[in-house]
Design an enzyme around this catalytic site. Structure first.
Site, PDB file in Angstrom:
ATOM      1  N   TYR A  93       0.349  -5.900   4.370  1.00 56.19           N
ATOM      2  CA  TYR A  93      -0.557  -6.966   4.772  1.00 56.19           C
ATOM      3  C   TYR A  93      -1.955  -6.415   4.516  1.00 56.19           C
ATOM      4  O   TYR A  93      -2.241  -5.260   4.846  1.00 56.19           O
ATOM      5  CB  TYR A  93      -0.448  -7.311   6.255  1.00 56.19           C
ATOM      6  CG  TYR A  93       0.923  -7.683   6.768  1.00 56.19           C
ATOM      7  CD1 TYR A  93       1.840  -8.345   5.964  1.00 56.19           C
ATOM      8  CD2 TYR A  93       1.296  -7.373   8.077  1.00 56.19           C
ATOM      9  CE1 TYR A  93       3.094  -8.695   6.453  1.00 56.19           C
ATOM     10  CE2 TYR A  93       2.533  -7.718   8.579  1.00 56.19           C
ATOM     11  CZ  TYR A  93       3.437  -8.373   7.755  1.00 56.19           C
ATOM     12  OH  TYR A  93       4.673  -8.711   8.244  1.00 56.19           O
ATOM     13  N   CYS A  96      -3.557  -4.902   7.616  1.00 58.37           N
ATOM     14  CA  CYS A  96      -2.754  -3.945   8.383  1.00 58.37           C
ATOM     15  C   CYS A  96      -3.396  -2.559   8.360  1.00 58.37           C
ATOM     16  O   CYS A  96      -3.589  -1.987   7.284  1.00 58.37           O
ATOM     17  CB  CYS A  96      -1.349  -3.893   7.794  1.00 58.37           C
ATOM     18  SG  CYS A  96      -0.389  -2.450   8.258  1.00 58.37           S
ATOM     19  N   PHE A  98      -2.165   0.376   9.229  1.00 53.00           N
ATOM     20  CA  PHE A  98      -1.246   1.394   8.722  1.00 53.00           C
ATOM     21  C   PHE A  98      -1.119   1.296   7.202  1.00 53.00           C
ATOM     22  O   PHE A  98      -1.012   2.306   6.507  1.00 53.00           O
ATOM     23  CB  PHE A  98       0.118   1.242   9.383  1.00 53.00           C
ATOM     24  CG  PHE A  98       0.082   1.466  10.870  1.00 53.00           C
ATOM     25  CD1 PHE A  98      -0.123   2.733  11.396  1.00 53.00           C
ATOM     26  CD2 PHE A  98       0.243   0.411  11.749  1.00 53.00           C
ATOM     27  CE1 PHE A  98      -0.171   2.946  12.761  1.00 53.00           C
ATOM     28  CE2 PHE A  98       0.196   0.602  13.117  1.00 53.00           C
ATOM     29  CZ  PHE A  98      -0.012   1.870  13.636  1.00 53.00           C
ATOM     30  N   CYS A  99      -1.149   0.064   6.676  1.00 51.90           N
ATOM     31  CA  CYS A  99      -1.115  -0.121   5.222  1.00 51.90           C
ATOM     32  C   CYS A  99      -2.367   0.461   4.586  1.00 51.90           C
ATOM     33  O   CYS A  99      -2.315   1.085   3.519  1.00 51.90           O
ATOM     34  CB  CYS A  99      -1.003  -1.603   4.878  1.00 51.90           C
ATOM     35  SG  CYS A  99       0.447  -2.421   5.582  1.00 51.90           S
TER      36      CYS A  99
END
Length: 615
Positions: A93, A96, A98-99
């Site tokens: 995403y 996001c 963490f992304c």
């Protein structure tokens, strides 16, 4: 809106005589920061500006090719021999955290990868996987999940000789990111209904949604996450979410211990983790508040147009780099105007106003007459160099341009042009309105090269320079003198200038620098024509220029308030240039009332016969 005064032109040219067109003595400006140098983040370095980053410790820049600025080219080649996957795909995403951690690692290490934006409602893009969260990374078909695990795995593939201890500082701070910092984000970005809607507007705009899904997700999602954020506050014992975010930011700055990065002279995995997690909030109210109220700064890259962008490492060695305020990044310099900044567009026009022959270009690298109305480079080139972007910005009409030439900015300026539509017609050059049409073409071209999202990033974040009015005042004013007096003609030009800035804004520009009129009555030709036997400056022409400047500043100031998200600066170089003309020796010049070439009295760009006898 800011008024920026020019610097001494000795920073531009070592010439001992002022060019007839004032090209090589055009003052360059700095947009300097009053922020303390302790205002730092410790994230990724900008690709081509180590002196820039060192001068303003506190701006975090990110680049896919950041290794260049750290002198890591050899290391990168060695790493590529150890780890050179054929296909890397990131399922993510856009918003996001963490992304973004994984992307920060991939980009910094120059690992090419494809992005698949996952629809958070249907998740159809990851139906093939048993793991239903993001990020998911596939490396030559091998699935990896969990951001920290992904990064550890890739790091080991790249550096099998290095083992990380669970007790070292780098690992501790990475755990701090995962176990503390990241839990502060949701309570902050969804802390009230307006911020929740702002967050989901960003998420749905940048995410993979259909039109219907976007509407549903924005309002239903914002409502749901507003209530979820309250539960998260309770779960993690957060009393004041903003105070907790500010405290975390200050904790990280303290952890740097006055070093450029937590890793010392270059970022380590902890630096990448902090940057990656905070990057998604940089445009949201929570991120802006954090920057305004702490010593931390987070900013996206000005070179994220292409993960594989190659950059000349010598660009990192520019002296006198411009210092930008915190939280500012610039991917390119885009220029409109006249001969003061024309980088060669007139070469490709049927006009007499050309200078693609000696002695023009005698101080340009390679002693090439490029079509610049100067002995060397023009102000827009030097601004681009001071920003660490490129040594020169190419002319848009050059038929030999390659795709990569378009990704650091472009120059639409045409010698002889001006705000007054009649000015360009008189000498058959590109009018400012036609320069805007070329800009629209340019936008489509870069969209075709790097995609819509990255093209939009460049258009929005580039620095736009507008340099005009000299030809209007020096030439066209005389043609219109029966209709306009000095004041009314200045007002007439201000109207066109204001419209141009509005039109440019309407095409996506946000950072716009408009140069003032110069003492055009003091250029050699004006002295010869209007200054009688003593060749004095023309007070008449200079008065028009001063009237223009007086009216232009408040006009741009009003536009800056009227146009949302705009940063408009009036770059006032009149007084600096006038002082140089009156006191040339103070600036390293010997002569200020004659041109450098020919007789120095009345040479025109097309007057080839008299020009070669330069001195």
């Amino acid at each position: 809106m800011r008024r920026v005064t020019g610097l001494a032109a000795r920073t531009i040219s070592s010439s001992v005589a002022i060019n007839p067109r004032l090209s090589q003595t055009m003052a360059i400006t700095t947009i300097s920061s009053s922020e303390p140098i302790s205002r730092r983040f410790g994230g990724l370095p900008e690709i081509s500006t180590p002196s820039f980053a060192g001068g303003v410790a506190g701006i975090v820049f990110f680049s896919a090719a950041a290794a260049s600025s750290l002198g890591q080219e050899v290391h990168a080649k060695e790493m590529a021999q150890k780890f050179n996957p054929k296909e890397v795909v990131l399922y993510q995403y856009e918003a996001c955290p963490f992304c973004n951690k994984v992307k920060a690692f991939l980009d910094y290490n120059k690992i090419p990868y494809k992005i698949v934006e996952v629809n958070p409602i249907s998740k159809k893009e990851i139906k093939w996987s048993d793991y239903k969260k993001v990020p998911i990374l596939t490396v030559d078909g091998e699935q990896m999940v969990d951001s920290s695990v992904i990064i550890d795995s890739l790091f080991q593939k790249m550096h099998p000789e290095i083992s990380k201890s669970e007790e070292d500082e780098e690992t501790k701070w990475r755990k701090w990111v995962d176990n503390h910092l990241v839990h502060l984000l949701s309570p902050n970005i969804y802390r009230n209904t307006s911020e929740a809607l702002e967050s989901f507007d960003y998420i749905t705009t940048h995410g993979n949604f259909s039109f219907t899904e976007r509407l549903v997700a924005k309002y239903a999602g914002a409502t749901a996450m507003y209530f979820v954020s309250k539960k998260l506050k309770k779960k993690y014992n957060i009393t004041d979410e903003r105070a907790a975010l500010y405290d975390a930011a200050e904790t990280w700055v303290d952890a740097l211990k006055e070093r450029p990065y937590h890793g010392g002279s270059k970022p380590n995995l902890a630096d990448l983790a902090v940057f990656g997690v905070l990057r998604p909030i940089r445009y949201l109210r929570s991120g802006k508040d954090m920057v305004d109220n702490t010593r931390i700064v987070v900013e996206g890259s000005r070179n994220t147009l292409d993960q594989n962008t190659e950059t000349n490492a010598t660009e990192a060695k520019v002296e006198g780099t411009i210092k930008l305020p915190p939280n500012v990044s610039i991917p390119g310099v885009i220029t409109f105007g006249d001969s003061i900044v024309d980088s060669g567009n007139n070469n490709h026009l049927r006009t007499a106003l050309k200078c693609n022959f000696p002695p023009y270009g005698k101080d340009f690298p390679g002693k090439i007459a490029t079509g610049r109305f100067s002995d060397g480079r023009v102000p827009s080139d030097i601004v681009a160099e001071r920003l660490g972007i490129a040594e020169t910005i190419p002319a848009y009409l050059n038929p030999k341009l390659k795709n990569e030439d378009l990704l650091k900015g472009i120059n639409f300026a045409s010698g002889g042009s001006g705000y007054d539509p009649l000015t360009a017609k008189l000498v058959k050059v590109v009018s400012l309105s036609d320069q805007l049409k070329y800009f629209q073409e340019y936008k489509e071209k870069i969209k075709g090269i790097v995609g819509e999202e990255k093209a939009n990033f460049m258009v929005k974040n580039s620095l736009y320079l507008v340099v005009a009015s000299s030809n209007d005042i020096a030439h066209t004013y005389t043609a219109r003198s029966l209709k306009y007096n000095r004041t009314s003609y200045a007002d007439y030009l201000v109207g066109f200038s204001s419209k141009f800035v509005k039109d440019l804004y309407g095409l996506g520009a946000r950072r716009i620098g408009v140069f003032s009129a110069v003492p055009v009555g003091c250029v050699p030709a004006a002295r010869t024509v209007h200054g009688r036997l003593k060749r004095k400056c023309s007070d008449k022409l200079n008065e028009v220029a001063r009237h223009f400047n007086v009216k232009m500043f408040p006009t741009l100031e009003a536009l800056g308030k009227e146009l949302p998200d705009s940063k408009i600066a009036f770059i006032d170089v009149y007084d600096t240039l006038n002082d140089m003309i009156e006191n040339p020796k103070n600036y390293g010049f010997e002569v200020s009332n004659r041109g450098c070439c020919g007789t120095g009295l009345l040479e025109l760009p097309s007057n080839r016969k008299s020009l070669p006898n330069y001195r």
